[in-house]
Design a protein around this motif. Sequence first.
Motif, mmCIF file in Angstrom:
data_model
loop_
_atom_site.group_PDB
_atom_site.id
_atom_site.type_symbol
_atom_site.label_atom_id
_atom_site.label_comp_id
_atom_site.label_asym_id
_atom_site.label_seq_id
_atom_site.Cartn_x
_atom_site.Cartn_y
_atom_site.Cartn_z
ATOM 1 N N GLN A 148 0.812 -1.214 0.000
ATOM 2 C CA GLN A 148 0.000 0.000 0.000
ATOM 3 C C GLN A 148 0.847 1.266 0.000
ATOM 4 N N PHE A 149 2.171 1.104 0.188
ATOM 5 C CA PHE A 149 3.087 2.240 0.164
ATOM 6 C C PHE A 149 4.069 2.067 -0.996
ATOM 7 N N ASN A 150 4.564 3.194 -1.520
ATOM 8 C CA ASN A 150 5.541 3.167 -2.609
ATOM 9 C C ASN A 150 6.986 3.143 -2.119
ATOM 10 N N LEU A 151 7.193 3.316 -0.815
ATOM 11 C CA LEU A 151 8.557 3.338 -0.283
ATOM 12 C C LEU A 151 9.196 1.969 -0.450
ATOM 13 N N HIS A 152 10.405 1.950 -1.024
ATOM 14 C CA HIS A 152 11.046 0.682 -1.365
ATOM 15 C C HIS A 152 12.449 0.598 -0.774
ATOM 16 N N PHE A 153 13.125 -0.499 -1.083
ATOM 17 C CA PHE A 153 14.432 -0.801 -0.519
ATOM 18 C C PHE A 153 15.493 0.220 -0.918
#
Length: 412
Positions: A234-239
């Motif tokens: 649900q979030f776009n924050l990635h590694f």
Amino acid sequence: MKPAPAVEPPSRWRTTFNEIIGGSVMISILAVVLAMIAGGILIAVTDENVQKAAGYFFARPGDTFAEIWKAVSGAYVSLFQGAVFNPKRDDFVQQIKPLTETLTFATPLIAAGLGVGLAFRVGMFNIGGRGQMLIAAACAGWVGFTLHLPWGLHMIVAVIAGLVGGGIWAGIAGLLKARTGAHEVIITIMLNYVAFYLVSYLLRTPVLQAPGSNNPKSPPIDSTAVFPDLLGPQFNLHFGFILVIVATVFVWWLLNRSSLGFKFRAVGINPNAARVAGINVKNMYVYAMVISGALVGLAGVSQVLGTVTTGFSSGIDAGIGFDAITVALLGRSKPWGIFVAGILFGAFKAGGFAMQASEGIPIDIVLVVQSLIVLFIAAPPLIRTVFRLPDPTKPKAPKAPAAQTREAVTAK
């Protein structure tokens, strides 16, 4: 005639206080504040309701000031809600989502800003962020959709390919400067065009173009090479955000704890003195540009593997290569300063869209604020004059007591 007694120097606390309020950190903060004030004035001037109320200002001046407050506060509240926290949403997950969007936008800005800032510390101007990002994105993307490797290994190979591509592309400028004396600004700008047209060409050939497509776009990236989500789908924050934190720690260690970083800083301060001290200045230029290009390349990698996983085009850089210059300047070319500046500009990007959607204010206002930040940072005397700050490099002479002054006049 008695000699005048010695005047005591300013206390240590007074000196420290002057260094804090007149130092580079405070200048950067006040540059942002002044740019926000100027942006608020621009918002008020261009607002239709303010213009209508100004038509009868002398009849009811309170209406004009009320509309000004409504326009400016509404814009900046929307900016905050779109970038940090939106209490109007239903649950906490949705309320905190703007912050994750800010960190997502900040990820490539921090990476590219670290690369540009590192070059600044060595006395070089890496203006080739766009080209280095494009080459890194092309290398990482090619590995991402061509090689079919196990999960984890595939991502590592793609990241390394992007770092190598960006490092080599920037290393060309460093090598030419070291061996021929060519100016790195001219070289990196020209390499931007070379990279753009090269990638544009490859996107129309089987090397990068999606099979069966007539559009200049690459195939989608294999799921085994895509950066995993940090907080869920649900979030776009990635590694990639974890990678830029690691990159920030690495650059801090490199500049402040390693012998190579000491040589970098020595060359940046005075290359002639560094040469006399036995430092190979030419090699430092090459090494610095290679590392700088690899860091900028990390921004391109995060765009391909973390954001645009459905395939990329020649616009994958999204202007980040030039925004990174602003981030590096605001962060004073210091790793953690760049990290904070990248988050700030990520907030501008995330909040700017919300401001435009809810208040109808053009997102160009955010670009104006960013430009003003650069302008004010480039003119510290202007900031010190506006806010009446002391200059720590020019400490004021302490005033002599009145009794001592009278004795000196009487003696004369």
